[in-house]
Design an enzyme around this catalytic site. Structure first.
Site, PDB file in Angstrom:
ATOM      1  N   GLU A 128       0.829  -1.205   0.000  1.00  0.00           N
ATOM      2  CA  GLU A 128       0.000   0.000   0.000  1.00  0.00           C
ATOM      3  C   GLU A 128       0.866   1.259   0.000  1.00  0.00           C
ATOM      4  OE1 GLU A 128      -2.559  -1.596  -0.957  1.00  0.00           O
ATOM      5  OE2 GLU A 128      -4.027  -0.589   0.310  1.00  0.00           O
ATOM      6  N   THR A 182      -4.934   5.908  -6.436  1.00  0.00           N
ATOM      7  CA  THR A 182      -4.878   6.184  -4.995  1.00  0.00           C
ATOM      8  C   THR A 182      -3.956   7.374  -4.734  1.00  0.00           C
ATOM      9  OG1 THR A 182      -5.237   3.853  -4.536  1.00  0.00           O
ATOM     10  CG2 THR A 182      -4.342   5.154  -2.734  1.00  0.00           C
TER      11      THR A 182
HETATM   12  N1  HSE Z   1      -7.535   4.838   3.154  1.00  0.00           N
HETATM   13  C1  HSE Z   1      -7.041   4.825   1.821  1.00  0.00           C
HETATM   14  C2  HSE Z   1      -7.440   6.114   1.133  1.00  0.00           C
HETATM   15  C3  HSE Z   1      -7.604   3.653   1.076  1.00  0.00           C
HETATM   16  O1  HSE Z   1      -8.602   6.513   1.280  1.00  0.00           O
HETATM   17  O2  HSE Z   1      -6.601   6.731   0.476  1.00  0.00           O
HETATM   18  C4  HSE Z   1      -7.029   3.474  -0.297  1.00  0.00           C
HETATM   19  O3  HSE Z   1      -5.810   2.820  -0.263  1.00  0.00           O
END
Ligand code: HSE
Length: 309
Positions: A128, A182
């Site tokens: 991530e 993202t």
């Molecule tokens: N919490 C993260 C975001 C989730 O909203 O950017 C996506 O990886």
């Protein structure tokens, strides 16, 4: 040689107000990753999916997650993965997380389970970090590995709380055919927020956790209100406010952006309502000239698991 094939589910991160600290597990949607472990010292990733993945192994989310696991394991192995992606990257339902979660879960089983599932969350978070522009977060990999609803109470050290899932917890997810990375969805967020905004948000996060603990889906619905992140991200989703009016009128308890988007999700206390809301979401995007994939399911208590072929 040891061979293992694993399914890891897709997830809805943030659950509205819980940016980077809450996530829930979808039923039936996810990625499949197989691993073969043998003597040697190398990593290979083969893509057997309809979606493209980076040719450069250094850009694949599986790589940093697996390197973190192998560094903690302390011995060298030849590790070969085959990835069958079922969730499109950039969908907002934890596509990258499902791949890295499945990879570390499979590798851990192949090595004889030296690590707990909670420890696997730490390794999978490294994937991530790669796609989000440097911030490791576990609100997708946590539920993908562990199942159910997961709260990340803290990151330093990682403090994972598993919350009960009410029986009648139905989710409708619409994935419109729009690309939102993202990284981009995080870059638009403010670095600071006013105290008044923070007060609203932590009231909602507390309400969400209380609603889950009490099994009160109406409290969960009221609390799923995001005043911090949504105002900056909803611009990527055509007709977002209008869609929310339509789904709430149809009986949904709440509608929010799923993870970093562009998927949106609703929560309903009844499967018939969830099905109807799924159709409303499909029609909404079709009216904007945008195709969409719709998933209607219960929130699942099952995270990553070995598949018996
Ligand atoms: N919490 C993260 C975001 C989730 O909203 O950017 C996506 O990886």
């Amino acid at each position: 040689m040891s061979k293992v094939r694993v399914f890891a589910p897709g997830t809805v991160a943030n659950m509205g107000c819980g940016f980077d600290v809450m996530g829930m597990t979808l039923d039936g949607v996810g990625d499949v990753v197989s691993v073969e472990v043998s003597e040697g010292d190398d990593l290979e990733i083969e893509n057997r999916s309809h979606v493209e993945l980076p040719d450069d192994i250094e850009k694949n989310v599986i790589t940093p997650a697996v390197r973190a696991l192998m560094a903690a394991y302390g011995e060298k192995r030849m590790v070969k993965f085959v990835v069958e992606k079922k969730i499109s990257p950039g969908s907002g339902i934890g596509s990258s997380a499902a791949s890295s979660a499945a990879a570390v879960y499979a590798l851990n089983v192949a090595l004889g389970r030296p690590f707990t599932d909670e420890r696997l969350v730490e390794f999978a978070m490294e994937g991530e970090k790669l796609i989000s522009g440097g911030t490791p977060h576990a609100d997708n990999v946590g539920p993908s590995l562990l199942g159910g609803v997961v709260l990340l109470r803290g990151y330093e050290p990682l403090d994972i709380v598993r919350l009960p899932v009410p029986d009648n917890f139905c989710c409708s997810v619409a994935h419109p055919e729009i690309m939102v990375s993202t990284r981009m969805a995080r870059e638009v967020l403010p670095k600071e927020i006013p105290l008044r905004t923070a007060v609203k948000q932590w009231g909602n996060v507390a309400g969400l956790v209380a609603g889950l603990a009490l099994g009160d889906v109406h409290l969960v619905g009221r609390a799923m209100c995001d005043v911090v992140v949504e105002p900056y991200r909803k611009r990527f989703i055509p007709g977002f406010d209008e869609l929310r009016v339509k789904v709430l009128a149809a009986g949904a308890l709440a509608m929010n952006i799923s993870g970093a988007g562009p998927s949106v999700f609703t929560l309903s206390a009844d499967m018939d309502v969830a099905e109807r809301v799924g159709e409303i979401m499909r029609e909404h995007f079709a009216e904007q000239g945008i195709g969409s994939d719709i998933y209607v399911c219960k929130v699942s208590n099952q995270g990553a698991r070995v598949l018996n072929d």
